[in-house]
Design an enzyme around this catalytic site. Sequence first.
Site, short mmCIF file in Angstrom:
data_model
loop_
_atom_site.label_atom_id
_atom_site.label_comp_id
_atom_site.label_asym_id
_atom_site.label_seq_id
_atom_site.Cartn_x
_atom_site.Cartn_y
_atom_site.Cartn_z
N GLU A 143 -22.64 33.07 7.46
CA GLU A 143 -23.12 32.43 8.69
C GLU A 143 -24.47 31.75 8.53
OE1 GLU A 143 -21.25 34.99 12.30
OE2 GLU A 143 -22.31 36.15 10.79
N GLU A 164 -15.71 40.65 9.76
CA GLU A 164 -16.11 41.46 10.92
C GLU A 164 -14.94 42.01 11.72
OE1 GLU A 164 -19.63 38.85 9.96
OE2 GLU A 164 -17.46 38.63 10.00
#
Length: 709
Positions: A143, A164
């Site tokens: 990210e 995640e």
Amino acid sequence: MSTTTELLKQASELFPDEVVTSAHVRHFDLPFGAGRFALITLDNGLDHTKPTTFGPASLANLDTAIDQVEKEAADGEIVGAGITGKPFIFAVGADLKGVELLKEHEHALAIGKGGHEVFKRLSKLAVPTFAYYNGAAMGGGVEVGLHCTYRTVSKAIPAFSLPEVFLGLVPGWGGCTLLPNLIGADKAVSVVIENSLNQNKQLKGAQVFELGIADALFEGADFLEQSLLWTAQVLKGDLTVERPAIDRGEAWDQAVARGRFIADSKVHGAAPAAYRALDIIAAAKNGDLQQGYDAEDQALADLIMGGELRSGIYAFNLVQKRGKRPAGAPDKSLARPVTKVGVVGAGLMASQLALLFLRRLEVPVVLTDIDQERVDKGVGYVHAEIDKLLGKGRVNQDKANRLKALVTGVLDKAEGFSDADFVIEAVFEEIGVKQQVFAEVEAVAPAHAILATNTSSLSVTEMASKLKNPERVVGFHFFNPVAILPLLEIVRGEQTDDASLATAFAVAKKLKKTAVLVKDAPAFVVNRILTRFMGEIQNVIDEGTPVEVAEKAVEPLGLPMSPLVLLELVGPAIGLHVSETLNRAFPDRFTVSPNLKAVVEAGKRGFYVYDSGKPELDPEVAALLKQGDTVLTEEQVRARVLDAVAQEIGLMLDEGVVAEAQDIDLCLITGAGWPFHLGGITPYLDREGVSERVNGKKFLAPGVASVPA
């Protein structure tokens, strides 16, 4: 003090033991006269076995580095800024050890906001920014790069992912919002949802480039040099990065719908993370990034304070830590070397075992069986599998030739096993047959050789009882398919000595299996729990509940497959055999289903046919079923099944079948594909109140797989 700094300071006070990542800034002149450049390197000061993570203090360090680079950009001192990692590691995301400690929703929210506030600054600098994915990148590591203007990736990267959802979170530092806006919703759904729910599938460097996440792909050997040459060309305008337009119409909605179908098929609505991620991806269609970041913060905080993430982290720690340091294993210095392996049997299971030992140990492996045709077939299977590996480029021709030369087959056990250090049997599951095989092996194998059995349910102690040296017999129970399922139940018989057990654990480690020490009790761990689970499903069907109701009742557990599909995979005859074994041992709790017996006697391979592409009850099986008139609801079936499983686990722990409840969960995750988001089974039973209802207490202490008290 900025709001971001305050947030990170508060968070770091909650996490005093963070392994802190530094963000070093260095400057140099780019090639081709492109100008002065600032490069931030993320490094926790440890080698590649301790990957770089982002805890609060680490984010604060990156924030400070960006302060410096931001000023230099504003003052015109640099033409661009980049971010990369230490050798072999870019960054692998948030530090989960810190997440485990969070007790308050507001603290969880601070972690989300803190990450966003730091990473966003990379997209707002007065100069273009570049992420150089030089090594493993996961979660927040991916990210931080998405916030940059451009990205390059190394061909040598072994693992790149947004994992995640697999753990019970959402990509919460821009992943759900930025990725679909970069590569389109459909590809983003593949990375965020499909790969995560497909046992956390990782991308290689070339795939990262093909998906459009990275703008350029370079060899690992000179990755940074090539990336900087490329950067200079981009900054000078000699090279223009073209990105395809994003379809924000119906294709976006279809991608989200596909994601929901995948989530439904994998977790059946039982785990919220995938659905929260899909909601954010759906909303990202309008391109409003801040709205997406706010939604990520909220989802992150909600999920951090929920049971699914805590169970996911618990499961992750079981596999990564406990699985590598088995509870109760003897001192590894007692282990004896294994330079040759014997396999009794040459059927499919035995051949799979021979292939595994051959590939991992790279020592001579010899198979025996009752006739030459079987032996030849077993050796032929191993050769064919090695040829497949060669065809896929997994081994080269020299390695393939060497492996093939190491595997042989003979009829005479004396010829095959006289110099073997480890002999494993994989013959018919009948105690008399196993005892005879071991007597024959003991007569010809060296005095130090380990005699291992792949039995799935029989007593290892009884198997060894007629031998002169029963102390060298050990249970070595693999799960099918052997190459895929990591679990190895290592069973200590009553007379197994420490040296034999230590050797078994040493071999398991070389085989790259997750070994769990198990007491010699009927059906050990996985088969005992699954047989009790399946037994209750079969009981309610026998009593009168329709098959589809019984099957649907356990969907909320999010298991990899329904009970009767699992039975088909195992084989009804094997399922029946194990239930009969357990019925003899524990007749008050384990039943033998007359309907299952009828299915086996009729030669049926399962309850379903797949003519329409999906499972439908086989009319021939339906005709065999004799049912009572007691019809239960899905809720009643589920309660009954879970109560039975909770009771059985409680009894197993009382008997000392394994050291702790954690080992039960480790076995179910690695041997039966039980979902990570459940943490195995005991956190789920605790969370649903089943443990206390049945046993009067929870299996796990507060905070072990739940929010700390």
